[in-house]
Enzyme design. Structure first.
Site, mmCIF file in Angstrom:
data_model
loop_
_atom_site.group_PDB
_atom_site.id
_atom_site.type_symbol
_atom_site.label_atom_id
_atom_site.label_comp_id
_atom_site.label_asym_id
_atom_site.label_seq_id
_atom_site.Cartn_x
_atom_site.Cartn_y
_atom_site.Cartn_z
ATOM 1 N N LEU A 130 47.506 33.591 -21.077
ATOM 2 C CA LEU A 130 46.767 34.757 -21.585
ATOM 3 C C LEU A 130 45.743 35.297 -20.586
ATOM 4 C CD1 LEU A 130 46.254 33.745 -25.353
ATOM 5 C CD2 LEU A 130 48.074 35.129 -24.351
ATOM 6 N N LYS B 45 46.540 37.388 -18.251
ATOM 7 C CA LYS B 45 46.931 38.795 -18.166
ATOM 8 C C LYS B 45 47.653 39.222 -19.441
ATOM 9 C CE LYS B 45 45.569 39.097 -13.883
ATOM 10 N NZ LYS B 45 44.529 39.975 -13.380
ATOM 11 N N ALA C 86 53.260 35.900 -13.772
ATOM 12 C CA ALA C 86 52.868 36.175 -12.384
ATOM 13 C C ALA C 86 51.700 37.149 -12.366
ATOM 14 C CB ALA C 86 54.028 36.801 -11.609
ATOM 15 N N TYR D 79 51.768 40.765 -2.892
ATOM 16 C CA TYR D 79 52.435 40.598 -4.189
ATOM 17 C C TYR D 79 53.951 40.585 -3.960
ATOM 18 C CZ TYR D 79 54.868 42.289 -8.306
ATOM 19 O OH TYR D 79 55.790 42.453 -9.306
ATOM 20 N N LYS E 250 56.867 37.467 -4.340
ATOM 21 C CA LYS E 250 58.124 37.534 -5.104
ATOM 22 C C LYS E 250 59.328 37.254 -4.189
ATOM 23 C CE LYS E 250 56.740 38.668 -9.304
ATOM 24 N NZ LYS E 250 57.174 38.071 -10.554
ATOM 25 N N ASN F 54 59.979 51.109 -11.578
ATOM 26 C CA ASN F 54 58.725 51.288 -12.336
ATOM 27 C C ASN F 54 58.913 51.071 -13.834
ATOM 28 O OD1 ASN F 54 58.213 52.551 -9.669
ATOM 29 N ND2 ASN F 54 56.229 52.955 -10.601
ATOM 30 N N LEU G 18 50.624 54.540 -13.839
ATOM 31 C CA LEU G 18 50.510 55.988 -14.024
ATOM 32 C C LEU G 18 50.675 56.445 -15.476
ATOM 33 C CD1 LEU G 18 50.194 58.760 -12.645
ATOM 34 C CD2 LEU G 18 52.695 58.834 -12.479
HETATM 35 N N1 UDP Z 1 49.394 57.096 -9.427
HETATM 36 C C1 UDP Z 1 48.486 58.161 -9.459
HETATM 37 N N2 UDP Z 1 47.372 58.028 -10.211
HETATM 38 C C2 UDP Z 1 47.073 56.913 -10.931
HETATM 39 C C3 UDP Z 1 48.012 55.830 -10.913
HETATM 40 C C4 UDP Z 1 49.159 55.966 -10.151
HETATM 41 O O1 UDP Z 1 48.711 59.188 -8.810
HETATM 42 O O2 UDP Z 1 46.014 56.866 -11.570
HETATM 43 C C5 UDP Z 1 50.638 57.225 -8.647
HETATM 44 C C6 UDP Z 1 50.821 56.139 -7.599
HETATM 45 O O3 UDP Z 1 50.252 56.543 -6.377
HETATM 46 C C7 UDP Z 1 52.348 56.030 -7.521
HETATM 47 C C8 UDP Z 1 52.822 56.422 -8.918
HETATM 48 O O4 UDP Z 1 51.716 57.087 -9.532
HETATM 49 O O5 UDP Z 1 52.863 56.976 -6.619
HETATM 50 C C9 UDP Z 1 53.192 55.217 -9.767
HETATM 51 O O6 UDP Z 1 52.134 54.285 -9.677
HETATM 52 P P1 UDP Z 1 52.081 52.974 -10.562
HETATM 53 O O7 UDP Z 1 50.786 52.274 -10.245
HETATM 54 O O8 UDP Z 1 52.330 53.330 -11.985
HETATM 55 O O9 UDP Z 1 53.317 52.110 -10.091
HETATM 56 P P2 UDP Z 1 53.763 51.593 -8.623
HETATM 57 O O10 UDP Z 1 54.693 52.639 -8.076
HETATM 58 O O11 UDP Z 1 52.532 51.407 -7.808
HETATM 59 O O12 UDP Z 1 54.468 50.321 -8.918
#
Ligand code: UDP
Length: 324
Positions: A34, A36, A76, A142, A146, A171, A191
C-alpha cells in the site's frame, strides 16, 4: 480453481486485472504494501496480504499457505522522473524485490509469471510504430529497472525453466466500466487524470509540457490503451504461458493522440471548459510513442476493444465526483 498470486493488486492496473480474474472464477491472493496502492481498490473477494516484497520470509509464508499456480507481478515504483533523482530505491524495490519473489517461486517450484513491463524499455524511438525488436535503450532508470527484470526472466527461463511473459504497456488509461475502480496515483502525474481533475474542479489548469515538438500540433503524441484491455492481455498471456514458455509483447492501440487532441476529447466528453497553460518540456519525454501490437495479436490473440473516447468516458465516470 486456480490460485493466482497478484503482487501490486491494490494498484491501478493490478486492481483492474484482479477484478477480471475473480469474475472469471480464478482465486486471487494479493500482496501489496500500500505504499502506492490503495485499500479502496482491493476487491473484497481476494485474500489480501499487506507487506513489501523485500520480506522474503513473508513471501514464503504466502506460498506455504496456498498452492500458487501463477504469479502476476505488478508491484513496482513507476515514476520515471523520480527514478532519475533516486535510482537506488527503484533498483531495490523493482529489481531486488523481484529477485526475492523469483527466489521463493523457484524454491516452491512455481515456475509461471506474467510481468508488468513498459514501453519505457525502448527509450527514444528510432522509428514508430515500435515493435518488439526495436532497440532497448531506456532513457530513465525506471525503464532500466524493468529491462533488467526482463533480462533476469530470460536468464531464469534458460537456466531454471521459469516460464514468463513480459507485457510492455504503452499509456495505460481509463477506468473500469462499472465505476468502482479507477486511476489513483499519489501524486498524480498522468495526463488524462490531471485533465479530468481540472474538469471536476479539483485543479485549476492543465500544463502542456512543450508545444514545440516535431508533431502535427507541436505537442507530444502517445498511444493510450484502456486498463481493461491491458487486464485482458494478462489473462490471455497466463492461459498461453505453457505453450509460449518465454516471450514479451507490446500492448497499445497503434494510434497516436497529441496532448492537445486529448484535451480536446476530454472537453467534448465532459462538456467542461478546461483551462490550459503551455509550460516547458518535461525532461526525457520522446515526441512520439506508438505501439505496433501485431505480435500480441498474432501470438496471444489479443486486440484492444476500447478507443480513446471509451478511455476518457470511463475515466470521467471515476473522476466526475471525486475532488482530491
Ligand atoms: N503531459 C502534459 N501535462 C501533464 C502531464 C503530462 O503535457 O500535466 C504530457 C507528457 O509530456 C506526455 C503525455 O502528456 O507527453 C503523457 O504523459 P503521462 O505522464 O500521462 O504518460 P507518459 O507518456 O509519461 O508515460
Amino acid at each position: 480453481m486456480k490460485n493466482i498470486l497478484v503482487t501490486g493488486g491494490a494498484g491501478y492496473i493490478g486492481s483492474h486485472t484482479v477484478k477480471i480474474l475473480l469474475d472469471k472464477g480464478y482465486s486471487v491472493i494479493i500482496i501489496d504494501n500500500l505504499s502506492k496502492g490503495n485499500k479502496k481498490l482491493i476487491d473484497p473477494r481476494a485474500k489480501f496480504y499487506n507487506f513489501s516484497l523485500d520480506d522474503k520470509n513473508k513471501i514464503l509464508e504466502v506460498f506455504d499457505s496456498f498452492q500458487i499456480d501463477f504469479v502476476i507481478h505488478f508491484a513496482a515504483f513507476i515514476e520515471a522522473g523520480e527514478s532519475m533523482k533516486d535510482p537506488q530505491i527503484f533498483f531495490k524495490n523493482n529489481v531486488v524485490n523481484t529477485i526475492n519473489l523469483l527466489e521463493v517461486m523457484l524454491e516452491k517450484d512455481v515456475k509461471k509469471i506474467i510481468f508488468s513491463s513498459t514501453a519505457a524499455v525502448y527509450g527514444e524511438p528510432e522509428y514508430v510504430p515500435i515493435n518488439e525488436i526495436h532497440p532497448r535503450k531506456p532513457t530513465n532508470y525506471y525503464g532500466l529497472s524493468k529491462l533488467m527484470i526482463e533480462n533476469i526472466l530470460e536468464s531464469y527461463n534458460h537456466a531454471y525453466g521459469l516460464k514468463s511473459i513480459s507485457l510492455r504497456y504503452f499509456n495505460a488509461s481509463g477506468a473500469d466500466e462499472g465505476g468502482s475502480l479507477g486511476e489513483m496515483h499519489m501524486p498524480e502525474t498522468h495526463l488524462i487524470p490531471l485533465i479530468l481533475k481540472v474538469a471536476n474542479g479539483s485543479r485549476d489548469k492543465i500544463y502542456i509540457f512543450g508545444d514545440d515538438y516535431d508533431t502535427e500540433d507541436g505537442t507530444c503524441v502517445r498511444d493510450y490503451i484502456h486498463v481493461n484491455d491491458l487486464a485482458d492481455a494478462h489473462i490471455l498471456a497466463m492461459e498461453k504461458l505453457d505453450e509460449i514458455g518465454f516471450d514479451f509483447f507490446n500492448l497499445g492501440n497503434s494510434q497516436g493522440f497529441s496532448v492537445k487532441k486529448v484535451i480536446y476529447i476530454c472537453k467534448e466528453v465532459t462538456g467542461k471548459n478546461i483551462k490550459v497553460e503551455i509550460a516547458k518540456r518535461r525532461e526525457g519525454d520522446p515526441a512520439r510513442l506508438i505501439a505496433d501490437y501485431s505480435k500480441a495479436k498474432n501470438v496471444l490473440g489479443w486486440e484492444p476493444k476500447r478507443d480513446i473516447y471509451e478511455i476518457v468516458k470511463t475515466a470521467w465516470k471515476w473522476h466526475e465526483n471525486e475532488n482530491s
